[in-house]
Motif scaffolding. Structure first.
Motif, PDB file in Angstrom:
ATOM      1  N   VAL A 162       0.840  -1.202   0.000  1.00  7.41           N
ATOM      2  CA  VAL A 162       0.000   0.000   0.000  1.00  7.41           C
ATOM      3  C   VAL A 162       0.878   1.256   0.000  1.00  7.41           C
ATOM      4  O   VAL A 162       0.607   2.228  -0.712  1.00  7.41           O
ATOM      5  N   GLY A 163       1.961   1.224   0.789  1.00  5.38           N
ATOM      6  CA  GLY A 163       2.858   2.389   0.869  1.00  5.38           C
ATOM      7  C   GLY A 163       3.460   2.710  -0.493  1.00  5.38           C
ATOM      8  O   GLY A 163       3.473   3.868  -0.930  1.00  5.38           O
ATOM      9  N   VAL A 164       3.974   1.698  -1.185  1.00  7.87           N
ATOM     10  CA  VAL A 164       4.576   1.935  -2.500  1.00  7.87           C
ATOM     11  C   VAL A 164       3.500   2.420  -3.478  1.00  7.87           C
ATOM     12  O   VAL A 164       3.741   3.340  -4.274  1.00  7.87           O
ATOM     13  N   SER A 165       2.309   1.847  -3.412  1.00  6.52           N
ATOM     14  CA  SER A 165       1.232   2.268  -4.332  1.00  6.52           C
ATOM     15  C   SER A 165       0.867   3.733  -4.080  1.00  6.52           C
ATOM     16  O   SER A 165       0.660   4.505  -5.023  1.00  6.52           O
ATOM     17  N   LEU A 166       0.813   4.119  -2.807  1.00 10.08           N
ATOM     18  CA  LEU A 166       0.502   5.525  -2.477  1.00 10.08           C
ATOM     19  C   LEU A 166       1.577   6.472  -3.010  1.00 10.08           C
ATOM     20  O   LEU A 166       1.288   7.510  -3.590  1.00 10.08           O
ATOM     21  N   LEU A 167       2.847   6.086  -2.818  1.00  3.39           N
ATOM     22  CA  LEU A 167       3.948   6.954  -3.251  1.00  3.39           C
ATOM     23  C   LEU A 167       4.027   7.038  -4.770  1.00  3.39           C
ATOM     24  O   LEU A 167       4.306   8.094  -5.343  1.00  3.39           O
ATOM     25  N   MET A 168       3.760   5.944  -5.451  1.00  5.93           N
ATOM     26  CA  MET A 168       3.736   5.971  -6.920  1.00  5.93           C
ATOM     27  C   MET A 168       2.643   6.924  -7.397  1.00  5.93           C
ATOM     28  O   MET A 168       2.807   7.652  -8.363  1.00  5.93           O
TER      29      MET A 168
END
Ligand SMILES: O=C([S-])c1cc(C(=O)S)c[n+]([C@@H]2O[C@H](COP(=O)(O)O)[C@@H](O)[C@H]2O)c1
Ligand code: NI
Length: 449
Positions: free
Chosen positions: A198-204
């Motif tokens: 979720v963190g990587v998806s948010l940052l992307m």
């Protein structure tokens, strides 16, 4: 045109990718707030300053019930028993009170080894890890999807996170030869992996690069403990997730790319190659929790195209048994599927047959869709592909008023050239509506500037 380049020379794990992207993000507080939904489930996420081989970066520490999961490399089998492996996962985290230089010795006898597929997939099925082993949870894809969907994320972020988990589920299903709906995740089903995805998806989503490029992936070598026991590096799920992607084992003994890291790369990266020509503006270092002789980090670089060529793919098929109508339909479908250009050329084929080559040009990110379109809408049994360098002019479209009408004008510039051209469809409409020739319509547009 922004490019995000991910240097995976020391592999990729979910927390390393998240740390590297976090360093590039403008709104760091907003990002952490976006993950706050996970605190309800007992997850704490901290961005800690971390140093590896003298390089300063960020380690995203994900604590579940106060503990951080680490991958357990079997780097050394000691004389004092076949089951002892030396765990070299340790941290150098400046803001942490613990002793980061301890080396834990894991004994297989202390692990709760079992077949995770015998469980019913309830997300709360935890095993007490005891002092010597690691926590893992057995979760089904619907259970994980329910957690992700309940986090109140922007739709695009939620869909990306769910798509990453779908890839992980497919990898698990393949490795264990089970249908996807019978898959129960082990380590990657734990909340810390959900936080990484979720963190990587948010940052992307926040960075929204036009293109994501990653280096070939260093996967490491040796063996690693997972819920199944001691498995080869790359772990079977990782190996499956990275099929078709350039990878190498290298000299380092240890797991450098995890299933979560591999699934994130597979979902978000458009192409894998050495760093393209780009003007780098921001650089982020995401640190792993383990230490090796080389700095254990993912490096993320954000920048713009810098005059170098882009890459386009030319796909081509020879057709000697299709009607003109059917080929015309295939041409339209290729454009609809994202082709930059589509054309046919006459050729003569075997048995004296007049035939055509149907060719199209596309970005690498559209390649597989266009291959599928060619197979679906033509009679071919094989598609050829060739990468090409492509140099382009910067393009922009402006609206121009011509009397009561608006005509779109395309401007192109660069390489010492500037030119403008009215959009053909708008010009043709103007000519028809005004009862003039195309040339006259063009003169009117030019005269209106
Ligand atoms: O949970 C899954 S799908 C998983 C599968 C496998 C297989 O190869 S099957 C291996 N592992 C190991 O778990 C840890 C943690 O992985 P994360 O992706 O959650 O960081 C790691 O050592 C994997 O090799 C997990
Ligand atoms: Ni598995």
């Amino acid at each position: 045109m922004t490019i995000l380049y991910l240097d995976c020379g020391m592999g990729a794990a979910g927390d390393m990718l998240m740390g590297a992207l976090y360093e590039l993000a403008d709104d760091k507080r907003g990002f952490l707030a976006g993950l706050s939904g996970l605190t309800v489930a007992g997850v704490e996420i901290e961005a800690l300053a971390s140093e590896k081989c003298g390089i300063a970066g960020t380690h995203m520490r994900v604590l579940v019930g106060g503990r951080e999961e680490q991958s357990l490399d079997a780097v050394d089998v000691h004389d004092h028993g076949d089951h002892d492996v030396h765990h070299h996962g340790h941290e150098h985290t400046r803001h942490d009170d613990h002793d980061h230089h301890e080396h834990d010795h894991y004994d297989q006898g202390d692990r709760h080894d079992h077949d995770h597929h015998e469980h019913d997939g309830a997300p709360d099925h935890h095993h007490d890890p005891g002092a010597q082993s690691h926590t893992h949870t057995h979760s089904s894809l619907p259970a994980v999807s329910e957690i992700i969907s309940g986090l109140g994320l922007p739709e695009e972020v939620r869909d990306d996170a769910l798509a990453v988990y779908q890839l992980i589920a497919e990898a698990e299903a393949h490795v264990h030869r089970r249908p996807v709906d019978e898959v129960h995740f082990h380590e990657v089903g734990t909340l810390d992996a959900i936080a990484d995805v979720v963190g990587v998806s948010l940052l992307m989503h926040e960075l929204s690069p036009d293109e994501v490029v990653a280096s070939p992936v260093h996967v490491g070598s040796g063996q690693v403990w997972c819920a199944h026991g001691l498995v080869p590096v790359p772990a079977p799920a990782t190996a499956y997730l990275l099929r078709g992607i350039p990878t190498y084992g290298g000299e380092i003994r240890g797991e450098l790319c995890t299933p979560t890291g591999a699934a994130l790369l597979r979902h978000f990266v458009d192409r894998f190659e050495p760093q393209p020509t780009m003007a780098v503006e921001r650089i982020g270092y995401g640190m792993g929790s383990k230490d090796f002789a080389a700095a254990n980090c993912v490096r993320a670089m954000l920048g713009g195209h810098a005059g170098g060529p882009g890459t386009v793919i030319e796909l081509a098929v020879n057709l000697d048994d299709m009607t003109g109508e059917a080929i015309g339909f295939a041409v339209e479908e290729l454009f609809a599927a994202g082709a930059l250009d589509v054309w046919t050329s006459p050729i003569g084929m075997k048995k004296g047959r007049p035939a055509v080559v149907l060719s199209c040009l596309c970005d690498l990110s559209r390649r597989d869709d266009l291959i599928a379109t060619l197979f679906r809408h033509t009679s071919t049994l094989g598609v050829r592909g060739t990468p090409h360098d492509r140099w382009t002019l910067e393009r922009a479209v402006e609206d121009r008023r011509v009397g009561e009408r608006t005509v779109r004008v395309k401007r192109a510039s660069g390489w010492g050239v500037t030119r403008a051209k009215a959009e053909y469809d708008d010009l043709a409409t103007l000519a028809r509506d005004e009862g003039v020739t195309l040339d006259e319509a063009r003169r009117r547009v030019e005269g209106s500037s």
